[in-house]
Design a protein around this motif. Structure first.
Motif, PDB file in Angstrom:
ATOM      1  N   VAL A  94      43.803  63.526  57.097  1.00  0.00           N
ATOM      2  CA  VAL A  94      43.968  64.147  55.710  1.00  0.00           C
ATOM      3  C   VAL A  94      45.181  64.047  55.332  1.00  0.00           C
ATOM      4  O   VAL A  94      46.158  65.071  55.937  1.00  0.00           O
ATOM      5  N   THR A  95      45.776  63.661  54.194  1.00  0.00           N
ATOM      6  CA  THR A  95      47.037  63.719  53.723  1.00  0.00           C
ATOM      7  C   THR A  95      46.990  64.545  52.294  1.00  0.00           C
ATOM      8  O   THR A  95      46.196  64.106  51.524  1.00  0.00           O
ATOM      9  N   ARG A  96      47.724  65.706  52.539  1.00  0.00           N
ATOM     10  CA  ARG A  96      47.690  66.533  51.135  1.00  0.00           C
ATOM     11  C   ARG A  96      48.979  66.083  50.244  1.00  0.00           C
ATOM     12  O   ARG A  96      50.046  66.017  50.954  1.00  0.00           O
ATOM     13  N   ARG A  97      48.704  66.015  49.150  1.00  0.00           N
ATOM     14  CA  ARG A  97      49.762  65.730  47.988  1.00  0.00           C
ATOM     15  C   ARG A  97      49.677  66.815  46.827  1.00  0.00           C
ATOM     16  O   ARG A  97      48.646  67.306  46.508  1.00  0.00           O
ATOM     17  N   ARG A 139      47.572  66.780  43.690  1.00  0.00           N
ATOM     18  CA  ARG A 139      46.618  65.714  43.706  1.00  0.00           C
ATOM     19  C   ARG A 139      45.679  66.057  44.729  1.00  0.00           C
ATOM     20  O   ARG A 139      45.603  66.609  45.549  1.00  0.00           O
ATOM     21  N   GLN A 140      44.504  65.377  44.604  1.00  0.00           N
ATOM     22  CA  GLN A 140      43.270  65.435  45.628  1.00  0.00           C
ATOM     23  C   GLN A 140      43.685  64.903  46.844  1.00  0.00           C
ATOM     24  O   GLN A 140      44.609  64.123  47.119  1.00  0.00           O
ATOM     25  N   ARG A 170      43.816  63.158  50.349  1.00  0.00           N
ATOM     26  CA  ARG A 170      43.519  61.477  50.757  1.00  0.00           C
ATOM     27  C   ARG A 170      43.305  61.289  52.009  1.00  0.00           C
ATOM     28  O   ARG A 170      44.075  61.849  53.028  1.00  0.00           O
ATOM     29  N   ARG A 211      42.888  59.022  55.192  1.00  0.00           N
ATOM     30  CA  ARG A 211      43.239  57.714  55.736  1.00  0.00           C
ATOM     31  C   ARG A 211      42.866  57.712  57.482  1.00  0.00           C
ATOM     32  O   ARG A 211      42.807  58.688  57.995  1.00  0.00           O
TER      33      ARG A 211
END
Length: 277
Positions: free
Chosen positions: A217-220, A223-224, A226, A228
């Motif tokens: 899980v990539t947290r930005r 933003r929601q 993401r 990958r």
């Protein structure tokens, strides 16, 4: 001229299928003595591995694996009787060559991926010649072998946890959720859900290639999150998978099974051979 056995596996095969009959005719036309055998058990496979040239008529990769597994059982020396001339990176000597006849000449099977003869007449000509190609195989501590590869997990959306080690490299320490793990010798399991897994599979390079697919899980900011897929890869002499879940489904050379305890695979470089044109 040679005595040749055309070996078909599996109960209920009925009369020999068209590719078998065509191959037998081509062999007979060249003066070979041909016997067609259907084997329904390990003992019946063992009975034809008696020095005659064998053609395995395969409807699935698992059938080819079954014959090579019996060859390994027949030729593997006990650890206490290891021959002095056996290479240090091998536990078995060179296995005798076999012919491979696909029941579906246009199918996507191991024979096609290895570039082996597909036409029954070409298979017959290859077996009556003396040209062979040698390939690696994987042995495992469960007493079986792998010719193409094993896919651990990857049959559904659920993940599993386990330790995955390739020689000294740790691809997962048992904490990561794993969607799929490939133990690869050839090219059968190169992708998972559209992602490339094995990048340079080669059935004659003397190493096993392993890939582990882990969701990350990539947290930005603002933003929601993401999701990958992270693919970790390693190549080496041996791989060990120690599951932390109670039971994991896997597919080995097309044969379904479950993994509930540590399993190790190691490569036997150039151990098995196939007649080619």
């Amino acid at each position: 001229m040679y005595d040749v056995v055309l070996l078909t596996l599996g109960a209920g095969c009925g009369s020999p299928r068209v590719p078998v009959l065509a191959c037998a005719d081509a062999l007979s036309a060249q003066g070979a003595k041909v016997e067609t055998v259907t084997a329904d058990s390990d003992a019946e496979i063992d009975a034809v591995l008696d020095g005659r040239r064998v053609i395995v008529a395969t409807a699935a990769d698992g059938q080819l694996r079954a014959v090579v597994r019996r060859l390994v059982r027949q030729y593997a020396p006990a650890p206490s009787k290891r021959p002095a001339d056996l290479p240090p990176n091998r536990t078995i000597p060179d296995l005798p060559a076999i012919g491979v006849l696909s029941m579906d000449p246009k199918g996507d099977d191991l024979a096609s991926r290895l570039g082996l003869p597909r036409d029954p007449a070409d298979v017959a000509a290859a077996v009556l010649g003396d040209k062979v190609r040698r390939f690696d195989l994987l042995r495992n501590d469960g007493g079986s072998v792998t010719l193409d590869g094993a896919l651990v997990g990857g049959t559904g959306p659920s993940s599993w946890r386990g330790r995955v080690e390739v020689d000294d490299a740790v691809l997962s320490d048992g904490q990561d959720p794993i969607l799929a793990c490939v133990v690869g010798n050839s090219t059968g399991y190169t992708q998972f859900d559209g992602y490339p897994l094995l990048t340079t599979p080669d059935p004659a390079d003397g190493v096993v290639e392993v890939a582990v697919a882990v969701p990350v899980v990539t947290r930005r900011l603002l933003r929601q999150p993401r999701l990958r897929l992270e693919v970790r890869r390693a190549r080496g002499r041996a791989v060990a998978i120690t599951p932390r879940d109670e039971e994991i489904g896997y597919v080995d050379d097309g044969v379904k099974a479950t993994l509930s305890h540590k399993r190790s695979w190691w490569v036997e470089p150039g151990a098995w051979a196939v007649y080619v044109r």
